[in-house]
Design an enzyme around this catalytic site. Sequence first.
Site, PDB file in Angstrom:
ATOM      1  N   ASP A  19      51.494  74.824   9.841  1.00  0.00           N
ATOM      2  CA  ASP A  19      50.771  75.842   9.288  1.00  0.00           C
ATOM      3  C   ASP A  19      51.650  76.717   8.505  1.00  0.00           C
ATOM      4  O   ASP A  19      52.889  76.914   8.635  1.00  0.00           O
ATOM      5  CB  ASP A  19      49.911  76.563  10.426  1.00  0.00           C
ATOM      6  N   ALA A  21      50.797  81.044   7.585  1.00  0.00           N
ATOM      7  CA  ALA A  21      50.515  82.294   8.450  1.00  0.00           C
ATOM      8  C   ALA A  21      50.613  82.316   9.891  1.00  0.00           C
ATOM      9  O   ALA A  21      49.690  81.541  10.461  1.00  0.00           O
ATOM     10  CB  ALA A  21      49.591  83.111   7.510  1.00  0.00           C
ATOM     11  N   LYS A  60      39.039  80.076   3.498  1.00  0.00           N
ATOM     12  CA  LYS A  60      38.510  81.561   3.541  1.00  0.00           C
ATOM     13  C   LYS A  60      37.232  81.916   2.934  1.00  0.00           C
ATOM     14  O   LYS A  60      36.936  82.726   3.639  1.00  0.00           O
ATOM     15  CB  LYS A  60      39.659  82.091   2.513  1.00  0.00           C
ATOM     16  N   ASP A 193      49.199  77.871  14.813  1.00  0.00           N
ATOM     17  CA  ASP A 193      48.770  79.084  15.686  1.00  0.00           C
ATOM     18  C   ASP A 193      47.302  79.308  15.679  1.00  0.00           C
ATOM     19  O   ASP A 193      47.053  80.306  16.485  1.00  0.00           O
ATOM     20  CB  ASP A 193      49.524  80.213  15.194  1.00  0.00           C
TER      21      ASP A 193
END
EC number: 3.11.1.1
Length: 294
Positions: A19, A21, A60, A193
């Site tokens: 990933d 960010a 998003k 994460d």
Amino acid sequence: MSYAYQRFYRGPIEAVIFDWAGTTYDFGSMAPIRAFQNLFAEQEIPITLAEAREPMGTEKREHITRILNMPRVREAWREKYGALASEADIERLYHAFVPMQIEAIRECARPVPGLMETVAWLERRNIKIGANTGYNRDMLDVLTDIAAAQGYRPASNVCATDVPKGRPYPHMSLKNALELGVGDVRACIKVDDTLPGIEEGLAAGMWTVGVTTSGNEVGLSQEDWTALDSASKTVLREQAQERFRRGGAHVIIGSVADLPAAVEYIERWLAQGHGPDTTGLAGVTLTAAGVSLR
């Protein structure tokens, strides 16, 4: 007559799919949080950190939709605007969000400590590196340009808008694997994460590694994390570890700096004939020293 057989992949790891960010860049995954909070503040409906983080890892536009569907936010929107948010509202919010997100990416685009050392370790072992993200292509292009100037250049970069469905569907990781020329998905590790990112890797038939300290599940900037006392760090870390265990992550690490130990652990499983779908392998927690804290 009928026949059945079972194949085992016993080779090495061929590829790691990261990933962005909170995993490799932007400790704490702060850029999306800034953008989402700014977006809803402009609508005069402030959202909390927890509300902004809950859908993290999704594409998003989907992230915005999920925030709008949260009971408190849904009712606040109805009270403010006299009706529930429509598809037109979601589209308007998304277009307003994109420049906010790009600006926040520029502000937060710093590598997580240990990234370049881990990349060098992977390259020495001829392990290919891919990456994917819930960002769209415009957002990702900004981030990859910054990262490339700093020496981080994944061979495959996939964003949520490149595929029919983003996380938790497996499409992005499978596209990464195809672009990297991987021979078997069981030779791939998805490192993420967020829980949707772990679900993505599992759905793709890959090994999964959850990242706690630097990522969304702890949710603190590097400065705020460093300022905590050891007891507070332990509490937050263990809470994040438990969420990843419940989410099915095979191995759990603090940050990308700990990944070499996870790769070696998974390769030992592979050598024994185990695969990502082997029962009872999930939830192992490792340190950089390779010590199991299960």
